[in-house]
Write an enzyme that holds these catalytic residues in place. Structure first.
Site, PDB file in Angstrom:
ATOM      1  N   CYS A 141       0.932  -1.014  -0.105  1.00 15.49           N
ATOM      2  CA  CYS A 141      -0.015  -0.118  -0.016  1.00 15.49           C
ATOM      3  C   CYS A 141       0.885   1.137   0.371  1.00 15.49           C
ATOM      4  O   CYS A 141       1.520   1.553   0.938  1.00 15.49           O
ATOM      5  CB  CYS A 141      -0.940   0.027   1.160  1.00 15.49           C
ATOM      6  SG  CYS A 141      -1.550   1.409   1.755  1.00 15.49           S
ATOM      7  N   CYS A 159       0.377   3.718   2.774  1.00 17.05           N
ATOM      8  CA  CYS A 159       0.763   3.245   3.966  1.00 17.05           C
ATOM      9  C   CYS A 159       2.272   3.637   4.268  1.00 17.05           C
ATOM     10  O   CYS A 159       2.672   3.612   5.449  1.00 17.05           O
ATOM     11  CB  CYS A 159       0.479   1.652   4.193  1.00 17.05           C
ATOM     12  SG  CYS A 159      -1.141   1.202   3.828  1.00 17.05           S
TER      13      CYS A 159
END
Length: 105
Positions: A30, A33
């Site tokens: 991600c 993230c």
């Protein structure tokens, strides 16, 4: 560095904590993230002794991500006394997270 929280340690580290807890639900693949990760690590150092700061890899630990309805990552949940008291979905600036912790101290 933020604590690595797993399904096995979640109850002990998060739900039974006597301090506010910030939990970053993330995954290695991600992109947003990876932007939030260093911020969470910084917050972990700054709040040492005042709050618990940890990360849950949702690919490896799905039980609590599912329990708390984490559908998008990164999702940061703030816990106090074993209950979710605040959340931030998606990447945000550092002060968005610190203000949520400060409100619980």
């Amino acid at each position: 560095m933020a604590l690595e929280i797993t399904d096995a340690s979640f109850e002990e580290v998060v739900l039974k904590s006597d301090k506010p807890v910030l939990v970053d639900f993330w995954a290695a693949w991600c992109g947003p993230c990876r932007m939030v990760g260093p911020i969470v690590d910084e917050i972990s150092s700054e709040y040492e002794g005042k709050a618990v700061v940890g990360k849950v890899d949702v690919d490896a630990n799905q039980e609590f991500a599912a329990k708390y309805g984490v559908r998008n990552i990164p999702t940061v949940l703030i816990f106090k006394n074993g209950e979710v008291v605040d959340k931030q979905v998606g990447a945000a600036p550092k002060n968005a997270y610190t203000s949520k912790i400060d409100a619980q101290l």
